[in-house]
Design an enzyme around this catalytic site. Sequence first.
Site, PDB file in Angstrom:
ATOM      1  N   GLU A 100       7.385   6.856 -17.891  1.00  0.00           N
ATOM      2  CA  GLU A 100       7.112   6.513 -19.124  1.00  0.00           C
ATOM      3  C   GLU A 100       5.732   6.718 -19.450  1.00  0.00           C
ATOM      4  O   GLU A 100       4.642   6.496 -18.523  1.00  0.00           O
ATOM      5  CB  GLU A 100       7.644   4.962 -19.121  1.00  0.00           C
ATOM      6  CG  GLU A 100       7.131   4.007 -20.179  1.00  0.00           C
ATOM      7  CD  GLU A 100       7.108   2.748 -19.908  1.00  0.00           C
ATOM      8  OE1 GLU A 100       6.864   1.987 -18.642  1.00  0.00           O
ATOM      9  OE2 GLU A 100       7.356   1.896 -20.794  1.00  0.00           O
ATOM     10  N   ASN A 106       6.395   2.078 -15.858  1.00  0.00           N
ATOM     11  CA  ASN A 106       5.294   1.845 -15.366  1.00  0.00           C
ATOM     12  C   ASN A 106       5.202   0.389 -15.045  1.00  0.00           C
ATOM     13  O   ASN A 106       5.170  -0.583 -16.095  1.00  0.00           O
ATOM     14  CB  ASN A 106       4.184   1.908 -16.485  1.00  0.00           C
ATOM     15  CG  ASN A 106       3.666   3.346 -16.907  1.00  0.00           C
ATOM     16  OD1 ASN A 106       2.544   3.505 -17.347  1.00  0.00           O
ATOM     17  ND2 ASN A 106       4.771   4.254 -17.175  1.00  0.00           N
ATOM     18  N   ASN A 127       8.012   3.328 -28.270  1.00  0.00           N
ATOM     19  CA  ASN A 127       7.729   3.932 -26.678  1.00  0.00           C
ATOM     20  C   ASN A 127       8.997   4.865 -26.539  1.00  0.00           C
ATOM     21  O   ASN A 127      10.095   4.303 -26.401  1.00  0.00           O
ATOM     22  CB  ASN A 127       7.702   2.723 -25.760  1.00  0.00           C
ATOM     23  CG  ASN A 127       7.579   3.127 -24.385  1.00  0.00           C
ATOM     24  OD1 ASN A 127       7.675   4.105 -23.925  1.00  0.00           O
ATOM     25  ND2 ASN A 127       7.146   2.322 -23.501  1.00  0.00           N
ATOM     26  N   CYS A 168      11.913   2.013 -18.303  1.00  0.00           N
ATOM     27  CA  CYS A 168      11.286   0.958 -17.817  1.00  0.00           C
ATOM     28  C   CYS A 168      12.260  -0.235 -17.752  1.00  0.00           C
ATOM     29  O   CYS A 168      13.043  -0.439 -17.294  1.00  0.00           O
ATOM     30  CB  CYS A 168       9.764   0.704 -18.199  1.00  0.00           C
ATOM     31  SG  CYS A 168       9.087   0.129 -16.900  1.00  0.00           S
ATOM     32  N   GLU A 176       3.544  -4.687 -25.151  1.00  0.00           N
ATOM     33  CA  GLU A 176       4.286  -3.698 -25.591  1.00  0.00           C
ATOM     34  C   GLU A 176       5.193  -4.292 -27.072  1.00  0.00           C
ATOM     35  O   GLU A 176       5.113  -3.317 -27.901  1.00  0.00           O
ATOM     36  CB  GLU A 176       5.511  -3.459 -24.857  1.00  0.00           C
ATOM     37  CG  GLU A 176       4.885  -2.438 -23.426  1.00  0.00           C
ATOM     38  CD  GLU A 176       6.004  -2.026 -22.815  1.00  0.00           C
ATOM     39  OE1 GLU A 176       6.204  -2.326 -21.560  1.00  0.00           O
ATOM     40  OE2 GLU A 176       6.791  -1.009 -23.300  1.00  0.00           O
ATOM     41  N   LYS A 178      12.643   3.077 -26.609  1.00  0.00           N
ATOM     42  CA  LYS A 178      12.673   2.071 -25.946  1.00  0.00           C
ATOM     43  C   LYS A 178      13.272   0.902 -26.563  1.00  0.00           C
ATOM     44  O   LYS A 178      12.668   0.563 -27.572  1.00  0.00           O
ATOM     45  CB  LYS A 178      11.327   1.882 -25.102  1.00  0.00           C
ATOM     46  CG  LYS A 178      11.505   0.473 -24.110  1.00  0.00           C
ATOM     47  CD  LYS A 178       9.976   0.673 -23.330  1.00  0.00           C
ATOM     48  CE  LYS A 178      10.080  -0.504 -22.256  1.00  0.00           C
ATOM     49  NZ  LYS A 178       8.855  -0.508 -21.457  1.00  0.00           N
TER      50      LYS A 178
END
Length: 332
Positions: A48, A208, A116, A183, A152, A133
């Site tokens: 990611e 991550n 993302n 993730c 995020e 994501k």
Amino acid sequence: MTARSITVAAAQLGPIQKAEPRKVAVERMVRLMERAHRRGVELVVFPELALTTFFPRHYHADITEADHWFETTMPSNQTAPLFAAAHKYGIGFHLGYAEIAHEPDETGTVQKRRFNTSILVNPDGDIVLKYRKVHLPGHAAFDPGRKVQHLEKRYFEVGNLGFPVVRAAMGDLAGINMGMLICNDRRWPEAWRVLGLQSVELVLLGYNTPSLNMEAGGFEAHHLRVFHSHLSIQAGCYQNACFAVATAKAGTEDGCELFGHSIIVNPQGEIIAMATSWDDELITADCNLDMCTLGRTTIFAFDKHRRPEAYARITAQVGAVEPPIWTKQAAE
Ligand code: ING
């Protein structure tokens, strides 16, 4: 009949410091692709946000100050060497990155949007699958209670592409059913099941993940961080009869530690390869996709055994509700 086999790799990356230019990260990734080629690998999975440091740990009052962490075109001059290496070695690759896109929002107005994102690229350089994501962890506003921010929800919109699966040629195979998670998605069984309901055979996943719990909400023993990551991926594979390649960005970035332990998992939920460093490391496995057949024709034959009429809460509710309280009166 020859097995439908593909040789895959998790190309784990060590830390990318805030000051490190994309050029350096891309050069490290090209070296991993060269090593993958020497090992007969046909598909490489990078982490990611693989091009930069995990920038959501840094707060910017004006989010446009973070725009330099994003890609506005794919490929770009900086990422072109990855596409060239894929073509040179005949290798497909998965890449996670921060995406700026100018596209209509739900009102139809073209907006500058941030996601993302991950893509799957074939050796010809075609982007055969793209995912954004859906499960964004952390928070949107600066949180003074945190040792490290995890913003995020500030920098990315919730992904608007669903959880797509595509059947595409890869390696020697004419078609493989491939899907992606990013993730935090791996912790949500619904995400795996939406892929499973599209007959996914191979899930590509980058992450991550801090090695210490950044939430001030309570103690979580350190060894459980990796355990929970592996548990989520192994369960996802077993319960959807698929393989997964899960690739970490690891090591200490500007003082913040991310764990490695990238793994490749088979449809029995077994870890068939695992990284042992927290640096650039290539782990590989031969995946015989015929292994998916047992689960999806017996225990997890969805058409024979699933009962969606009992699952309404899963899409009807966001949060949990309190249950009714048992009392003798109520029971009579
Ligand atoms: N990172 C972490 C992850 O889900 C996290 C955030 C860690 C949430 C541990 C909950 C527990 O792996 C990202 N980038 O999603």
